[in-house]
Design a protein around this motif. Structure first.
Motif, mmCIF file in Angstrom:
data_model
loop_
_atom_site.group_PDB
_atom_site.id
_atom_site.type_symbol
_atom_site.label_atom_id
_atom_site.label_comp_id
_atom_site.label_asym_id
_atom_site.label_seq_id
_atom_site.Cartn_x
_atom_site.Cartn_y
_atom_site.Cartn_z
ATOM 1 N N ARG A 14 -24.352 38.580 -38.226
ATOM 2 C CA ARG A 14 -22.979 38.588 -38.748
ATOM 3 C C ARG A 14 -22.603 37.159 -39.113
ATOM 4 N N HIS A 15 -22.067 36.972 -40.321
ATOM 5 C CA HIS A 15 -21.836 35.636 -40.852
ATOM 6 C C HIS A 15 -20.397 35.497 -41.337
ATOM 7 N N THR A 16 -19.741 34.431 -40.947
ATOM 8 C CA THR A 16 -18.401 34.126 -41.433
ATOM 9 C C THR A 16 -18.446 32.847 -42.262
ATOM 10 N N PHE A 17 -17.490 32.736 -43.204
ATOM 11 C CA PHE A 17 -17.503 31.652 -44.180
ATOM 12 C C PHE A 17 -16.129 31.014 -44.312
ATOM 13 N N ILE A 18 -16.120 29.759 -44.693
ATOM 14 C CA ILE A 18 -14.912 29.103 -45.180
ATOM 15 C C ILE A 18 -14.882 29.325 -46.684
ATOM 16 N N ASP A 19 -13.857 30.031 -47.153
ATOM 17 C CA ASP A 19 -13.782 30.441 -48.551
ATOM 18 C C ASP A 19 -12.947 29.425 -49.323
ATOM 19 N N ASN A 20 -13.620 28.673 -50.206
ATOM 20 C CA ASN A 20 -12.949 27.682 -51.032
ATOM 21 C C ASN A 20 -12.646 28.199 -52.442
ATOM 22 N N GLY A 21 -12.839 29.496 -52.655
ATOM 23 C CA GLY A 21 -12.572 30.093 -53.957
ATOM 24 C C GLY A 21 -13.803 30.143 -54.830
ATOM 25 N N GLY A 22 -13.823 31.085 -55.749
ATOM 26 C CA GLY A 22 -14.980 31.259 -56.622
ATOM 27 C C GLY A 22 -16.224 31.545 -55.813
ATOM 28 N N THR A 23 -17.307 30.858 -56.142
ATOM 29 C CA THR A 23 -18.550 31.024 -55.393
ATOM 30 C C THR A 23 -18.723 29.967 -54.309
ATOM 31 N N CYS A 24 -17.710 29.126 -54.131
ATOM 32 C CA CYS A 24 -17.806 28.037 -53.154
ATOM 33 C C CYS A 24 -17.442 28.539 -51.761
ATOM 34 N N LEU A 25 -18.456 28.940 -51.023
ATOM 35 C CA LEU A 25 -18.278 29.417 -49.655
ATOM 36 C C LEU A 25 -19.192 28.619 -48.746
ATOM 37 N N THR A 26 -18.640 28.137 -47.643
ATOM 38 C CA THR A 26 -19.404 27.354 -46.680
ATOM 39 C C THR A 26 -19.628 28.190 -45.426
ATOM 40 N N LEU A 27 -20.874 28.337 -45.047
ATOM 41 C CA LEU A 27 -21.185 29.103 -43.846
ATOM 42 C C LEU A 27 -20.537 28.463 -42.632
ATOM 43 N N GLU A 28 -19.745 29.252 -41.920
ATOM 44 C CA GLU A 28 -19.026 28.748 -40.755
ATOM 45 C C GLU A 28 -19.752 29.064 -39.454
ATOM 46 N N LYS A 29 -20.233 30.309 -39.347
ATOM 47 C CA LYS A 29 -20.855 30.745 -38.102
ATOM 48 C C LYS A 29 -21.760 31.933 -38.368
ATOM 49 N N SER A 30 -22.878 31.991 -37.661
ATOM 50 C CA SER A 30 -23.791 33.132 -37.731
ATOM 51 C C SER A 30 -24.109 33.615 -36.333
ATOM 52 N N ASP A 31 -23.952 34.914 -36.099
ATOM 53 C CA ASP A 31 -24.256 35.523 -34.804
ATOM 54 C C ASP A 31 -25.378 36.542 -34.961
ATOM 55 N N LEU A 32 -26.273 36.563 -33.992
ATOM 56 C CA LEU A 32 -27.219 37.673 -33.899
ATOM 57 C C LEU A 32 -26.501 38.793 -33.173
ATOM 58 N N LEU A 33 -25.945 39.706 -33.935
ATOM 59 C CA LEU A 33 -25.098 40.760 -33.388
ATOM 60 C C LEU A 33 -25.915 41.830 -32.679
ATOM 61 N N ILE A 34 -27.005 42.275 -33.300
ATOM 62 C CA ILE A 34 -27.872 43.300 -32.725
ATOM 63 C C ILE A 34 -29.285 42.750 -32.684
ATOM 64 N N ASP A 35 -29.787 42.538 -31.490
ATOM 65 C CA ASP A 35 -31.134 42.008 -31.298
ATOM 66 C C ASP A 35 -32.087 43.187 -31.166
ATOM 67 N N GLU A 36 -32.642 43.638 -32.306
ATOM 68 C CA GLU A 36 -33.523 44.810 -32.308
ATOM 69 C C GLU A 36 -34.546 44.647 -33.425
ATOM 70 N N PRO A 37 -35.762 44.187 -33.099
ATOM 71 C CA PRO A 37 -36.778 43.907 -34.124
ATOM 72 C C PRO A 37 -37.232 45.125 -34.925
#
Length: 478
Positions: free
Chosen positions: A77-100
């Motif tokens: 699961r990934h959240t972003f800082i949205d600066n408009g248009g295609t300009c998005l900066t990755l804020e945080k990434s979580d491994l939500l479901i650990d299932e290979p």
């Protein structure tokens, strides 16, 4: 359930700030390690996430976070800082479901509290809280099982908006076992719909559907329909079909440019007069390059043909009472893996993973199919599938000869609440964002200021790890 947090690492040497098409600044811009993609006029694209593990299907939760199936890893699961248009900066990434074992399929219940994800064998149900970015502590519920194959192991999932509480599941056919798809009860090369509205008290077995014998058959004779979508106006279900490799016709090899990939129409859930039709596999296939098919009298583009007329004739393959023809056909071996409609139903966007067995590599792009929104059908007829108006490219690789090892390979597509189109590339471990612009003269792929893009000569000096990536790209499944 194990949970970790990961922050994206920006490529070394990138500018901290660079001008983008709208004249704004973007605090961080990632650069592909291969030839810069080509973007159609009226569009802008940008790479926003890298370093993922074979990202496949994409979904957005009700907070706007991006959910990604990373094949062989789980759901992130990934959240972003949205600066408009295609300009998005990755804020945080979580491994939500650990299932290979999870490898492709992903869907979220309309209430936003349930995640459905698939392995080669099963569809699993997870309780989900978007606000806390967590899944329930109980083991996931097995909703659908008995789907293991030795090949074509993706199980695409689609939650119906037309018939709430209904989950669509697609399953392909095992390699070397294609003839078993002729028997409906074997559950091979089919799309089935499962009613989840009656699931109440939890027990160990009550929730498990056997894919082979339960659920509603929406379509069969579908070799490997990886992408599925409902038209937002009519509710009609469409699927994009990865057709057969190594096809012959009356003993002659015709596999280079035949059979066609297919856009198939499966009808509207609840309208029983259409759903459940047979689409021809493994007996009948669609024409793409007519001139390369021997004994082709009476055939035209999009018609179905039999590989051995001593076993099944073209006349039988085109019998509308027996087999359903595609609504549009696409070039052979382009490998369509997803389809998403815009909110008006005027365009269907398709991701093409690209070929692995053509002399001239082909595909590796995101394209759009114009639709008549009121009718809910492609504007072009199947016989006019070769027309340049039947399908238009949105983002392509500039040199397919270096593919599949040195280019992006599209898989999952998803629209966010702002109408931007997101796309995953599994072999490069990347996520892109595409948005429409007012520039009708040219398209833009956003790069750091002063960066001219990576060329083929630079690629030759990137080291041994790119050789590994090439091999992995060749072996990547669809």
């Amino acid at each position: 359930m194990k949970k970790t947090t990961r922050t994206a690492v920006l490529a070394a040497g990138l500018s901290a700030s660079a001008a983008v098409a709208q004249g704004t600044t973007c605090p961080s811009i990632l650069t592909p390690n291969y030839n810069t993609p080509t973007v159609a006029a009226g569009w802008q694209a940008q790479l926003v996430v890298g370093g993922l593990t074979k990202p496949r299907s994409l979904e957005f939760d009700d907070t706007g976070a991006l959910m990604v199936v990373e094949s062989g890893k789980g759901v992130t699961r990934h959240t972003f800082i949205d600066n408009g248009g295609t300009c998005l900066t990755l804020e945080k990434s979580d491994l939500l479901i650990d299932e290979p074992s999870l490898n492709h399929g992903l869907a979220i219940d309309p209430n936003g509290r349930i995640i459905y994800a698939s392995s080669a064998e099963s569809v699993l149900r997870y309780e989900f809280n978007a606000r806390t970015s967590s899944v329930g502590s109980n083991p996931p519920l097995v909703l659908v099982n008995k789907m293991s194959n030795n090949d074509l192991v993706t199980r695409t999932l689609l939650m119906s908006k037309t018939q709430r509480g209904t989950l669509l599941v697609s399953r392909g056919v095992p390699d070397g076992d294609e003839l078993r798809a002729e028997t409906l009860s074997n559950g091979l090369s089919q799309i089935r719909a499962f009613d989840l509205s009656n699931l109440t008290a939890r027990t160990s077995t009550a929730y498990t559907y056997n894919f082979n014998t339960e659920g509603q058959v929406l379509g069969w004779g579908l070799r490997n329909s990886v992408g599925m979508a409902e038209h937002p106006v009519t509710g009609g279900v469409f699927a994009v079909e990865n057709s057969m490799d190594g096809v012959t016709r009356n003993g002659k090899d015709i596999h280079e440019n035949n059979p066609a990939e297919e856009l198939n129409y499966l009808g509207v859930l609840g309208e029983s007069e259409f759903v459940g039709k047979n689409y021809g596999f493994p007996s009948c296939f669609a024409v793409w390059e007519l001139d390369e098919i021997p004994e082709n009298e009476g055939l035209k583009i999009g018609d179905q043909f039999g590989v051995d007329e001593d076993q099944i004739t073209d006349e039988v393959c085109n019998d509308e009472g027996k087999y359903e023809k595609p609504r549009l056909v696409m070039p052979a071996h382009w490998a369509p893996l997803d389809i998403k409609f815009d909110d008006k139903g005027e365009m269907a966007y398709v991701s093409f993973h690209g070929s692995f067995n053509k002399k001239s590599p082909a595909g590796y792009r995101v394209s759009a199919i114009p639709f008549d929104s009121a009718k809910g059908q492609p504007k072009a007829s199947v016989a006019n599938s070769h027309s340049p108006d039947a399908m238009v490219d949105i983002m392509t690789n500039p040199d397919n000869t270096v593919c599949p090892g040195n280019c992006f390979r599209p898989v999952g597509l998803a629209f966010d609440s702002a109408g931007r189109l997101w796309m995953s590339s599994d072999t490069t471990g990347e996520i892109f964002v595409l948005t429409k612009t007012d520039n009708a003269e040219s398209g833009v792929f956003v790069l750091p200021e002063g960066h001219k893009g990576t060329n083929a000569a630079e690629k030759l000096n990137l080291g041994w790890w790119r050789c590994v990536a090439l091999v992995m790209g060749l072996l990547a499944f669809v």
